[in-house]
Design a protein around this motif. Sequence first.
Motif, PDB file in Angstrom:
ATOM      1  N   ILE A 110     -19.434  61.681  47.792  1.00  0.00           N
ATOM      2  CA  ILE A 110     -18.272  60.972  47.258  1.00  0.00           C
ATOM      3  C   ILE A 110     -18.240  61.032  45.728  1.00  0.00           C
ATOM      4  O   ILE A 110     -17.169  61.143  45.125  1.00  0.00           O
ATOM      5  CB  ILE A 110     -18.254  59.512  47.770  1.00  0.00           C
ATOM      6  N   LEU A 114     -15.403  62.798  43.259  1.00  0.00           N
ATOM      7  CA  LEU A 114     -14.794  62.161  42.095  1.00  0.00           C
ATOM      8  C   LEU A 114     -14.959  63.021  40.847  1.00  0.00           C
ATOM      9  O   LEU A 114     -14.042  63.108  40.015  1.00  0.00           O
ATOM     10  CB  LEU A 114     -15.427  60.788  41.862  1.00  0.00           C
ATOM     11  N   THR A 122      -8.795  56.387  41.526  1.00  0.00           N
ATOM     12  CA  THR A 122      -9.631  56.961  42.580  1.00  0.00           C
ATOM     13  C   THR A 122     -11.043  56.392  42.505  1.00  0.00           C
ATOM     14  O   THR A 122     -11.662  56.075  43.535  1.00  0.00           O
ATOM     15  CB  THR A 122      -9.684  58.494  42.455  1.00  0.00           C
ATOM     16  N   TYR A 126     -13.013  54.390  45.467  1.00  0.00           N
ATOM     17  CA  TYR A 126     -14.297  54.828  46.020  1.00  0.00           C
ATOM     18  C   TYR A 126     -15.338  53.703  45.956  1.00  0.00           C
ATOM     19  O   TYR A 126     -16.133  53.529  46.894  1.00  0.00           O
ATOM     20  CB  TYR A 126     -14.805  56.055  45.264  1.00  0.00           C
ATOM     21  N   GLN A 129     -14.684  51.307  48.594  1.00  0.00           N
ATOM     22  CA  GLN A 129     -15.025  51.890  49.892  1.00  0.00           C
ATOM     23  C   GLN A 129     -16.516  51.739  50.197  1.00  0.00           C
ATOM     24  O   GLN A 129     -16.915  51.469  51.339  1.00  0.00           O
ATOM     25  CB  GLN A 129     -14.644  53.370  49.892  1.00  0.00           C
ATOM     26  N   LEU A 151     -21.204  57.050  41.088  1.00  0.00           N
ATOM     27  CA  LEU A 151     -19.764  56.913  40.812  1.00  0.00           C
ATOM     28  C   LEU A 151     -19.549  56.381  39.400  1.00  0.00           C
ATOM     29  O   LEU A 151     -18.646  56.844  38.680  1.00  0.00           O
ATOM     30  CB  LEU A 151     -19.128  55.973  41.841  1.00  0.00           C
TER      31      LEU A 151
END
Length: 293
Positions: A110, A114, A122, A126, A129, A151
Amino acid sequence: MGKPENFKINNGLASYGISDHYAVLGLPITSDALQIRKKFLKLAKILHPDVFGRTPEEKELATKYFSKMVSPAYQILNSDRERGEYLATLRIFAQNTKQKEQIPTISSEIAQKLYRMPHEITYQQYVEQIAPKQYESLDAILEYTTTLSELNLVYVLTQQTLSFTSSSNAYAPAPSQTNNPEPVAAKLAQSPALRNLNMAELFISKKQWTDALKELLGAEKLDPNNAKVYALKGLVQMNQNAAVIAKASFQKALKLDPKEPIALKYINQVTTASKPPEKTPEKKGGLFGWGKK
């Protein structure tokens, strides 16, 4: 159940020697102070040792996750100044890393996604999520925290202008104090009863007085010289219509800290309520009280 050795992650921002407080709390770096506090209270409840169904080993592990990861992260992000300095550190790190044109090492799918198509919206999607899964299982906490930190790493390295919203001057570096450094002793030590205090405040906000008092009795054992413990006890006891006991709690709070705000605010109310009603003097007249007017 595997036990983590140091309750730390090695990827994401951590691979650059930066503690990722936002990843620990499961929040995007764009979170404000209210979101930070709300998430901390939620995690304090999730990791509470009295959660039903956990083995003694799991209770011990949950307590360690709270004390070694969650609580230290919250202590930094809950302070406007320390949060601002931390965000400034992230901004400087991002600038220096971009200048060196370094390609970050990213393992999670993930975060790689990104990195290929970076966008602030976004990024937040994420994080939202992954975050709900983070503390579902004690075994998966470090894994999901690592993903969140990757992230965060991608976000700080791909945004042209980092838009941190925690305060108006959140990412402004603190004024240089090389000549007059702030004494380390000036920072208050973390209370060992921090979890109990925060849970008590959560129960108080919901008017769950019995549960709040239970947390405060536990806090009193852990930190018997903490004025706030007794101030909150007084507040709870006042709402349980125990004015005399509440007054004693407020008095003890003020003895420990004459400026304790909660005790100062409410002590006059319980002082008035705890006074016995004045008896109306009897009017007597005539022989043996007969002939009253």
